[in-house]
Scaffold this motif. Structure first.
Motif, PDB file in Angstrom:
ATOM      1  N   ARG A 188     -22.914  -3.595   1.651  1.00  0.00           N
ATOM      2  CA  ARG A 188     -22.061  -4.440   2.466  1.00  0.00           C
ATOM      3  C   ARG A 188     -21.572  -5.665   1.666  1.00  0.00           C
ATOM      4  N   ILE A 189     -22.463  -6.201   0.844  1.00  0.00           N
ATOM      5  CA  ILE A 189     -22.076  -7.355   0.026  1.00  0.00           C
ATOM      6  C   ILE A 189     -20.999  -6.940  -0.971  1.00  0.00           C
ATOM      7  N   LEU A 190     -21.211  -5.759  -1.576  1.00  0.00           N
ATOM      8  CA  LEU A 190     -20.238  -5.246  -2.545  1.00  0.00           C
ATOM      9  C   LEU A 190     -18.871  -5.082  -1.894  1.00  0.00           C
ATOM     10  N   GLN A 191     -18.896  -4.467  -0.712  1.00  0.00           N
ATOM     11  CA  GLN A 191     -17.651  -4.270   0.028  1.00  0.00           C
ATOM     12  C   GLN A 191     -16.975  -5.603   0.315  1.00  0.00           C
ATOM     13  N   ALA A 192     -17.770  -6.532   0.803  1.00  0.00           N
ATOM     14  CA  ALA A 192     -17.219  -7.839   1.159  1.00  0.00           C
ATOM     15  C   ALA A 192     -16.618  -8.507  -0.063  1.00  0.00           C
ATOM     16  N   TYR A 193     -17.328  -8.385  -1.175  1.00  0.00           N
ATOM     17  CA  TYR A 193     -16.848  -9.007  -2.408  1.00  0.00           C
ATOM     18  C   TYR A 193     -15.505  -8.415  -2.805  1.00  0.00           C
ATOM     19  N   TYR A 194     -15.416  -7.086  -2.735  1.00  0.00           N
ATOM     20  CA  TYR A 194     -14.186  -6.402  -3.138  1.00  0.00           C
ATOM     21  C   TYR A 194     -13.013  -6.853  -2.262  1.00  0.00           C
ATOM     22  N   LYS A 205      -9.621  -9.073  -3.170  1.00  0.00           N
ATOM     23  CA  LYS A 205      -8.314  -8.470  -2.965  1.00  0.00           C
ATOM     24  C   LYS A 205      -7.457  -9.402  -2.106  1.00  0.00           C
ATOM     25  N   LYS A 206      -8.058  -9.898  -1.049  1.00  0.00           N
ATOM     26  CA  LYS A 206      -7.291 -10.744  -0.145  1.00  0.00           C
ATOM     27  C   LYS A 206      -6.815 -12.005  -0.860  1.00  0.00           C
ATOM     28  N   GLN A 207      -7.714 -12.546  -1.693  1.00  0.00           N
ATOM     29  CA  GLN A 207      -7.347 -13.762  -2.420  1.00  0.00           C
ATOM     30  C   GLN A 207      -6.159 -13.503  -3.341  1.00  0.00           C
ATOM     31  N   SER A 208      -6.199 -12.393  -4.078  1.00  0.00           N
ATOM     32  CA  SER A 208      -5.114 -12.160  -5.032  1.00  0.00           C
ATOM     33  C   SER A 208      -3.815 -11.842  -4.290  1.00  0.00           C
ATOM     34  N   ASP A 209      -3.918 -11.142  -3.160  1.00  0.00           N
ATOM     35  CA  ASP A 209      -2.714 -10.888  -2.358  1.00  0.00           C
ATOM     36  C   ASP A 209      -2.105 -12.199  -1.878  1.00  0.00           C
ATOM     37  N   TYR A 210      -3.001 -13.067  -1.417  1.00  0.00           N
ATOM     38  CA  TYR A 210      -2.556 -14.353  -0.900  1.00  0.00           C
ATOM     39  C   TYR A 210      -1.846 -15.166  -1.981  1.00  0.00           C
ATOM     40  N   GLU A 211      -2.461 -15.163  -3.175  1.00  0.00           N
ATOM     41  CA  GLU A 211      -1.860 -15.927  -4.267  1.00  0.00           C
ATOM     42  C   GLU A 211      -0.497 -15.371  -4.640  1.00  0.00           C
ATOM     43  N   LYS A 212      -0.419 -14.023  -4.682  1.00  0.00           N
ATOM     44  CA  LYS A 212       0.863 -13.399  -5.023  1.00  0.00           C
ATOM     45  C   LYS A 212       1.930 -13.774  -4.004  1.00  0.00           C
ATOM     46  N   ALA A 213       1.546 -13.748  -2.747  1.00  0.00           N
ATOM     47  CA  ALA A 213       2.518 -14.064  -1.695  1.00  0.00           C
ATOM     48  C   ALA A 213       3.026 -15.492  -1.845  1.00  0.00           C
ATOM     49  N   ARG A 214       2.093 -16.382  -2.187  1.00  0.00           N
ATOM     50  CA  ARG A 214       2.509 -17.780  -2.339  1.00  0.00           C
ATOM     51  C   ARG A 214       3.457 -17.961  -3.516  1.00  0.00           C
ATOM     52  N   ILE A 215       3.164 -17.249  -4.606  1.00  0.00           N
ATOM     53  CA  ILE A 215       4.052 -17.362  -5.773  1.00  0.00           C
ATOM     54  C   ILE A 215       5.440 -16.839  -5.414  1.00  0.00           C
ATOM     55  N   GLU A 216       5.469 -15.725  -4.675  1.00  0.00           N
ATOM     56  CA  GLU A 216       6.758 -15.170  -4.281  1.00  0.00           C
ATOM     57  C   GLU A 216       7.540 -16.155  -3.416  1.00  0.00           C
ATOM     58  N   GLU A 217       6.803 -16.778  -2.510  1.00  0.00           N
ATOM     59  CA  GLU A 217       7.440 -17.756  -1.637  1.00  0.00           C
ATOM     60  C   GLU A 217       8.080 -18.870  -2.453  1.00  0.00           C
ATOM     61  N   GLN A 218       7.323 -19.307  -3.469  1.00  0.00           N
ATOM     62  CA  GLN A 218       7.837 -20.404  -4.297  1.00  0.00           C
ATOM     63  C   GLN A 218       9.066 -19.956  -5.097  1.00  0.00           C
ATOM     64  N   THR A 219       9.038 -18.736  -5.632  1.00  0.00           N
ATOM     65  CA  THR A 219      10.198 -18.292  -6.418  1.00  0.00           C
ATOM     66  C   THR A 219      11.428 -18.126  -5.530  1.00  0.00           C
ATOM     67  N   SER A 220      11.197 -17.686  -4.294  1.00  0.00           N
ATOM     68  CA  SER A 220      12.358 -17.551  -3.408  1.00  0.00           C
ATOM     69  C   SER A 220      12.916 -18.932  -3.050  1.00  0.00           C
TER      70      SER A 220
END
Lengths: 364, 315
Positions: free
Chosen positions: B143-149, B153-168
């Motif tokens: 469960r810890i492994l799953q949570a970590y994964y 993933k969510k963090q990197s998705d979030y960061e990508k979305a923010r970068i996209e927002e800034q470029t737009s």
């Protein structure tokens, strides 16, 4: 092209009396060593004028030294670094000095003190030298550092109790003069014998059980007496035996033995620290706790204003002082700190220690 | 013992690295089956508490951090404080992140802390460290492994979305509106007492804002070498790289610095000396900063940018 005509003049900042120790090493890189004038009010004014305002005080002293050395004609400057902000001094200082219009070469040894790398660097700059000569000079400089530390440690513990005022200091100056002229390792051992003998024969009147105070904190303000307003001398004059454990030789020892010091200090610092807190913060806490257990009367903690690791250490020291009712005096040095304020605080601290000692002995 | 009946409560102080990593932390602890308590937005009371608790020379951000912990300490079982020594080889975080745990422990003796060390120079696998720390509370490695994964993933998705927002934002920029790059650590920029009032005020003055902390980290670390070669504080390096990346789009740069920030003091001085083609302003924040003076400074800075923009437009 120009280099052939120009004489290479090298310089590096002051810290205590260590300039004398590192002189032979610097000579390998250049034809002439320029000693920056001794630190005065002017040095710090120059440094402060051109430094970022919230830079720590060693930065300002170093910059002041550099400017004064450049005015004397130096064209190669050396800065080392590592640990806290100190590692980043070099680049910022180079930038500031270049903006002021000085022309010079800037050598940086950042976070990198391995002998092999330094000697390779020297070889690169001066290919005629043999490695044997380089290693010999490094060893020679190291031994000079050791010798200075040995003499100064003795001085520190006894200077407060001299019968005739100024005996120790006069001999220290003589010693440094002779050290400057020494040529090889044999000279050093002769010097050591001679001056330890002389110092031991200086008449002192030491009380049976003097107040013992350990002084811990940040390296530069510990070791450069001008920056801490001669705090050691001030303490000594009041008849306090001052113990300082941090010196360049202790730092070098740490580097050669893969931080064995820091690790041992971390053990001493328990339960106040669990992890290393950066630069010499761990040592300050570890040492303070160790000295407390050894029965010292008090600790003086010195740091430049805004020193990151030492401020971190202070929360641990605060707790230690509170839990064990152990006196710790904190000093934070800046270019604006006034000398009288420091004297008054030391006086009050001394009185407090005296009263505490009296009370403790009466209770027994 | 009531094993499953009561969830363990974990406290996250809303200060310092919370602003950088909170998406992954929140996801991780929720998936791993803990109850999360996040302290509220910084307010005057928290600041006051923090100022009273901290050593008076420590930086404002740390004072606020201690204030948040003070708010949390009676409401949770554990407080999560990762200790960051270095994130990349030959780089370091500010010493404050190294000593955070010990400072907190000394300020609040007896507080229970969940901690682990991230030190890229010594050991690279963050996951094993987390597993070891969390395992004593939750005996379920899968469960810890799953949570970590999923957290990562969510963090990197979030960061990508923010970068996209800034470029737009850059693409759709209004040519008449000046654009300002705000350079400061996330814990300053997004703090409700420090950076938020400033960015809000700037927006009300008709300025587009880019944030230097929203940037592709790898590229930023690479680009930062153009300004400074020797810099070894990872977080400052990211910001310098962001300046280099966004420089061409903006009309002015504002540095926000808390007093006394060790790394920033030197890095900002270097920037002032090296960046000569863009107007820049350095704003130092401390617990006493008055709002009126600050607003006047910001207003005049924005005015300068607007006048400059008009002149350039006429040419």
């Amino acid at each position: 092209m120009e280099k052939n005509n120009n004489i290479k003049k090298i310089s590096f900042p002051h810290m205590g009396n260590y300039f004398y120790a590192l002189k032979p090493l610097a000579l390998l890189l250049a034809d002439e060593v320029i000693m920056p004038p001794p630190i005065t009010k002017k040095t710090i004014e120059l440094g402060t004028k051109h430094s970022p305002e919230s830079a720590c005080i060693p930065f300002k002293y170093n910059l002041g030294n550099f400017i004064e050395a450049l005015d004397l004609g130096a064209n190669i400057l050396v800065q080392s670094g590592g640990g806290c902000r100190f590692g980043y001094y070099g680049e910022v200082q180079e930038n500031i000095l270049k903006n002021l219009g000085y022309k010079f070469e800037f050598l940086k040894f950042v976070n990198d003190f391995s002998i092999i790398k330094i000697s390779k660097y020297i070889k690169l700059n001066n290919p005629e030298l043999s490695y044997f000569k380089i290693f010999k000079t490094i060893l020679f400089s190291y031994l000079r550092v050791r010798l200075i530390d040995k003499i100064e440690a003795y001085l520190r513990m006894n200077i407060g109790f001299e019968v005739k005022n100024g005996d120790f200091e006069r001999n220290l100056k003589l010693f440094l003069n002779e050290l400057d002229k020494s040529k090889n390792i044999l000279d050093l051992s002769k010097l050591k014998k001679k001056y330890l003998e002389i110092l031991k024969n200086i008449p002192t009147k030491k009380p049976q059980n003097p107040i013992r105070v350990g002084i811990v904190g940040e390296l530069y303000v510990l070791m450069e007496p001008f920056s801490n307003f001669n705090i050691e001398k001030e303490l000594g004059r009041r008849g306090i035996e001052v113990h300082r454990f941090c010196s360049v030789s202790s730092i070098l020892h740490d580097i050669f033995t893969f931080d064995s010091h820091t690790k041992s200090f971390l053990k001493h610092a328990a339960p106040y620290l669990k992890y290393h807190i950066g630069a010499h913060g761990t040592e300050s806490v570890g040492l303070a706790n160790k000295l407390r257990k050894q029965g010292f009367d008090g600790i003086i903690h010195v740091k430049p204003f805004g020193c990151m690791p030492e401020v971190n250490a202070m929360s641990a020291l605060h707790r230690m002082a509170k839990e064990h009712n152990f006196p710790i005096l904190y000093f934070s040095f800046d270019s604006q700190t006034s000398e009288t304020g420091i004297k008054t605080r030391i006086e009050a601290f001394y009185d407090m220690l005296m009263m505490k000692k009296k009370r403790d002995t009466m209770q027994i | 013992m009531g094993k499953e009946t009561k969830k363990i409560k974990i406290g996250l102080p809303r200060a310092l690295h919370f602003y950088k990593y909170h998406i992954s932390w929140e996801e991780f602890f929720e998936r791993a089956g803990f109850e999360l308590v996040v302290s509220p937005l910084t307010n005057q009371e928290i600041l006051k508490k923090g100022v009273n608790l901290a050593v008076d020379e420590s930086c404002l951000s740390l004072k606020i951090y201690l204030g948040h912990i003070d708010w949390l300490k009676d409401k949770v079982d554990y407080i999560f404080i990762p200790r960051i020594v270095s994130l990349h080889k030959k780089e370091e975080a500010c010493t404050k992140f190294m000593s955070l745990n010990d400072i907190v422990r000394n300020t609040f003796p007896g507080l229970k802390i969940i901690e682990y060390t991230i030190d890229a120079n010594k050991f690279r696998f963050e996951f094993f460290k987390i597993l070891r720390t969390i395992f004593s509370l939750k005996h379920n490695p899968i469960r810890i492994l799953q949570a970590y994964y999923y957290a990562k993933k969510k963090q990197s998705d979030y960061e990508k979305a923010r970068i996209e927002e800034q470029t737009s934002k850059i693409k759709n920029k209004d040519p008449n509106k000046p654009m300002i790059l705000v350079v400061s650590h996330p814990y300053t920029t997004y703090d409700s007492l420090l950076g938020k009032p400033i960015t809000k005020f700037l927006e009300s003055q008709g300025v587009d804002i880019l944030y230097a902390d929203i940037v592709d980290i790898k590229e930023a670390l690479e680009q930062s070498k153009k300004i400074s070669k020797d810099l070894y504080w990872t977080y400052n390096k990211e910001l310098l790289g962001a300046i280099e990346i966004y420089k061409q789009y903006v009309d002015g740069i504002i540095f926000l610095m808390v007093f006394p920030c060790g790394p920033d003091a030197l890095v900002i001085n270097l920037c002032q000396n090296k960046i000569k083609d863009i107007p820049l302003s350095v704003i130092t924040l401390d617990e006493l900063s008055g709002e009126a003076g600050l607003k006047t400074r910001l207003e005049s800075f924005v005015d300068i940018l607007k006048i400059k923009k008009k002149k350039n437009g006429k040419k």
